[in-house]
Write an enzyme that holds these catalytic residues in place. Structure first.
Site, PDB file in Angstrom:
ATOM      1  N   LYS A 130       0.840  -1.201   0.000  1.00 54.74           N
ATOM      2  CA  LYS A 130       0.000   0.000   0.000  1.00 54.74           C
ATOM      3  C   LYS A 130       0.871   1.246   0.000  1.00 54.74           C
ATOM      4  O   LYS A 130       2.060   1.184   0.331  1.00 54.74           O
ATOM      5  CB  LYS A 130      -0.914  -0.033   1.227  1.00 54.74           C
TER       6      LYS A 130
ATOM      7  N   TYR B   5      11.768  31.802   0.801  1.00 60.37           N
ATOM      8  CA  TYR B   5      10.499  32.437   1.166  1.00 60.37           C
ATOM      9  C   TYR B   5      10.576  33.045   2.556  1.00 60.37           C
ATOM     10  O   TYR B   5      11.188  32.479   3.466  1.00 60.37           O
ATOM     11  CB  TYR B   5       9.384  31.394   1.162  1.00 60.37           C
TER      12      TYR B   5
HETATM   13  C1  LIG Z   1      -0.398  -1.588   6.844  1.00 63.14           C
HETATM   14  C2  LIG Z   1      -0.895  -2.813   7.403  1.00 63.14           C
HETATM   15  C3  LIG Z   1      -0.008  -3.855   7.659  1.00 63.14           C
HETATM   16  C4  LIG Z   1       1.479  -3.732   7.567  1.00 63.14           C
HETATM   17  O1  LIG Z   1       1.920  -3.107   8.725  1.00 63.14           O
HETATM   18  P1  LIG Z   1       3.458  -2.926   9.112  1.00 63.14           P
HETATM   19  O2  LIG Z   1       3.422  -2.544  10.509  1.00 63.14           O
HETATM   20  O3  LIG Z   1       3.986  -1.868   8.240  1.00 63.14           O
HETATM   21  O4  LIG Z   1       4.124  -4.223   8.889  1.00 63.14           O
HETATM   22  C5  LIG Z   1      -0.549  -5.042   8.096  1.00 63.14           C
HETATM   23  N1  LIG Z   1      -1.882  -5.192   8.275  1.00 63.14           N
HETATM   24  C6  LIG Z   1      -2.759  -4.198   8.041  1.00 63.14           C
HETATM   25  C7  LIG Z   1      -4.199  -4.429   8.243  1.00 63.14           C
HETATM   26  C8  LIG Z   1      -2.300  -2.972   7.602  1.00 63.14           C
HETATM   27  O5  LIG Z   1      -3.160  -1.978   7.375  1.00 63.14           O
END
Ligand SMILES: *Cc1c(COP(=O)(O)O)cnc(C)c1O
Length: 742
Positions: A406, A634
């Protein structure tokens, strides 16, 4: 775009292929050994043209089929793609056809005088004209262009109605017909009716090696190359290639011996040869060289003209003995002349297009911006594979990694990561949204992809079309998914105390009800541990209770005979702290990328040796001198107290560099020295004080995350300076950054 893997091997082979084509037309070994020459030009060099078709297939047509191989071709309605995407493909193909038609047009004009001089165009009837333009090409090597256009058009038209497998079958059938009119014509000629049909056809096209019988199969093979992301095994591939080549050699010499060949472009074993050769070339780790793409095209177009030039020149100078009669010298001379001519044309073209090598109207199709030209991410392939190994070692054998891709793989680049991980044998992924899943499919990722978050019912069709697995996020949502009325693959999220998404583990009735839903195919059950990073007793107790509650629920369902496969609870911290709860998958995110959320977590972990995968770098755009009292940036936020040298870096907060690092809170590394960020970080630029840094030059590199000399800046440093965790820093790294793998 920076997300592509390096296809530099293909670029290099283009040049080799171009010189192989030159060999076909000059017979380098002709005066030395007829057998050797037959092998070189009629067998070995036959890989050149199919190679170009494969490249076209992969890069132009690679996306025109549905990624889902499992959908049966009968279900046309749901296979319809969104119109925008079809239009995109159509436009790309149209552009390509115009480009090839343009090159063909130029080549026709170029060779018109030679053709007329050689008497090629005498007594042309309308059918002959058609034959020349559509199949044979107006000069002997120019058949390639109409073949390319015809093949692309044919495959594209077929793709609109048929599955890739069906089109592959058709292309293979066409190739077989072609074989019987080419190398195997001696056999065909013995069957009167069939040979009659072929003879008739030869009025329309002098050979079967054309856009109808020859090109489609290799174009389709290129499409397959775009979706097989198998492991790299150069040794196996190399051996297979040599074997295929040996078989093709035997085939060629046998056919020659029995004088069966009408023409010698098509062999049975050319197909496996091309397959293994191309796969091998994909393993060749080289940086992309777009320039070679144009160069090879022009070598191809110009070499027959250079044959004329060399022969003419040799005649005038009386050097025929040396330059023409010695076939090897002749080949070298033609090759060098073609190279020089091609270089000249490429150079001339960039000159008349007046926009420099990158912006010219003509070559733009072969160029993409240098990924490391402005601000970019470097990904350490070795670190990634070591992290995968370490994480796997921390888990029981039966638990597979399901990397979280993601947020563009936490900023790393989802496609690059997915491809790299596929090659490491990982084929289960999770993402947050349907669009992320679709993007991975379009990039050719074929494994399981779980969407962890909400998908709008309007997009349920995409779940099916792209074979994405949806999380059931609550009871009402389950009903909504079921009401869609067609089979959807899901994982049920179970809430064991985080109170975010999922159905409460206490609500067994509800789970039972979901199991009864006709249209849901339940492939997994999972929960998310929300305190698995914690070290306090409270957090530990809570986490253990979460895991126990999850497995209690699973057992209860199992006792009722409801199947529960595909269990997962652990994310990165779960793997580190609670590997005993591993189920079938571990949804690993941040740890895969080689960091934890905070520095303390990293320093207290000696059991999980992880290395950061990502470095962030930017170019120094310019260097300036400020006198004391002068301000910069800026809001005049920086004022020089001493004579100051400042460098402007081509990276800003729009690239994900937190603006909170402004005014000295952040630093960068240049040539192994630290340079503080001064003034306010801009959207696209950042100023740094480089007064104390020697040997500085515009165009040089600055490191924002990563190491330089003995200095290092980590994602932890940025996170701490901004009061956040590394996850946020990394996942916000922008779309605009180039991404390269090393
Ligand atoms: C993002 C996410 C993960 C991965 O989490 P990490 O702590 O980065 O390993 C796992 N399960 C869910 C449901 C998530 O949203």
């Amino acid at each position: 775009m920076g997300r592509k893997t390096t296809y530099g091997g293909l670029d290099l082979f283009r040049i080799i292929a171009a010189f192989l084509v030159v060999a076909i037309h000059t017979s380098p070994l002709g005066s030395l050994s007829p057998e050797g020459d037959f092998f070189l030009t009629r067998i070995l060099a036959r890989v050149a043209v199919p190679f170009f078709f494969l490249v076209t297939g992969q890069f132009l047509l690679g996306g025109i089929f549905q990624p889902d191989k499992r959908l049966s071709p009968g279900r046309q309605n749901e296979k319809r793609r969104p119109q925008s995407e079809e239009r995109e493909h159509f436009n790309a193909i149209k552009r390509y056809l115009f480009k090839i038609a343009g090159l063909y047009g130029i080549s026709i004009l170029l060779y018109l005088p030679v053709g007329i001089y050689a008497g090629h165009y005498q007594n042309l009837g309308p059918l002959d004209l058609l034959r020349l333009l559509l199949f044979d090409g107006t000069f002997y090597h120019l058949w390639y262009f109409p073949a390319c256009m015809l093949g692309v058009l044919l495959v594209w038209l077929l793709s609109r109605k048929l599955s890739l497998k069906a089109v592959t079958g058709i292309a293979a059938g066409l190739y077989a017909i072609g074989l019987l009119g080419d190398s195997y014509y001696g056999l065909t000629a013995r069957v009167p009716v069939v040979s009659g049909i072929y003879e008739g056809f030869f009025h329309l096209s002098s050979y079967t090696r054309n856009g109808l019988f020859f090109a489609p199969l290799f174009l389709v093979m290129g499409i397959w190359m775009n979706r097989t992301r198998a492991r790299r095994r150069p040794l196996v591939l190399g051996t297979a290639l040599l074997l295929s080549l040996a078989l093709m050699t035997v085939e060629g010499f046998t056919l020659r011996h029995f004088q069966l060949q009408r023409h010698d472009s098509m062999y049975l074993f050319l197909v496996p040869c091309m397959y293994f050769l191309y796969r091998l070339l994909l393993c060749w780790k080289e940086k992309p060289r777009p320039g070679l793409r144009i160069l090879s095209t022009w070598i191809y177009i110009l070499h027959p003209a250079m044959i004329v030039v060399i022969r003419g020149g040799a005649g005038v100078l009386g050097l025929e003995d040396f330059l023409v009669d010695n076939s090897l010298v002749h080949y070298v001379a033609v090759s060098l002349a073609s190279l020089a001519a091609a270089l000249f044309v490429t150079w001339f073209w960039t000159l008349v297009s007046k926009k420099g090598a990158c912006g010219g109207r003509f070559p733009h199709w072969a160029q993409s911006p240098l990924p490391t030209g402005r601000a970019w991410i470097e990904l350490d392939r070795k670190a990634l594979s070591e992290n995968v190994r370490a994480l796997k070692a921390a888990l029981p054998e039966s638990c597979k990694l399901m990397p979280a891709l993601k947020a563009n793989a936490y900023g790393h680049g989802a496609m690059l990561m997915a491809r790299e991980l596929s090659e490491l044998g990982i084929h289960d992924f999770c993402v947050a949204s349907v669009s992320e899943g679709v993007a991975l499919r379009k990039a050719g990722i074929w494994g399981n992809i779980l969407i962890l978050g909400y998908t709008h019912p309007k997009d349920f069709c995409l779940l099916r079309r792209y074979r994405l697995t949806q999380t059931v996020i609550d009871s009402a949502y389950a009903s909504q998914l079921n009401r869609y009325g067609k089979k959807l693959e899901v994982h049920i999220g179970i809430d064991t105390g985080m109170h975010r998404l999922g159905i409460s583990c206490e609500n067994i009735d509800e789970l039972r009800r979901i199991y009864r839903m006709k249209h849901l195919k339940i492939n997994g059950l999972f929960t998310h541990l929300c305190a698995s990073d914690g070290t306090s007793c409270k957090e530990k107790d809570f986490t253990e209770e979460q895991a126990r509650a999850f497995y209690r629920t699973v057992e209860q369902l199992q006792e009722e005979g409801l199947p529960c496969q595909g269990l997962h609870l652990l994310a990165s911290y779960g793997i580190r702290n609670y590997p005993q709860y591993a189920g079938d998958y571990a949804r690993v995110g941040i740890a895969l990328y080689g960091v934890f959320s905070t520095r303390e977590d990293a320093t207290t972990t000696d059991t999980l040796p992880l290395r950061p995968v990502l470095s962030l770098k930017a170019r120094i755009a310019t260097v300036k001198e400020l006198s004391p009292g002068e301000s910069a940036g800026y809001g005049l936020a920086f004022t020089a107290r001493r004579p100051t040298k400042l460098a402007v870096l081509s990276i800003g907060y729009a690239d994900g560099l937190p603006r909170a690092l402004s005014c000295g809170k952040g630093q960068v590394l240049i040539n192994g020295h630290r340079a503080p960020i001064i003034g306010r970080i801009c959207m696209d630029q950042t100023l740094v004080d480089v007064t104390d840094i020697p040997f500085l030059c515009p165009g040089g590199e600055a490191v924002l995350i990563g190491s330089s000399g003995s200095e290092e800046i980590t994602a932890y440093d940025l996170a701490e300076a901004c009061g956040t965790i590394t996850n946020e820093i990394l996942s916000r790294l922008g779309e605009r950054l180039g991404r390269v793998l090393y």
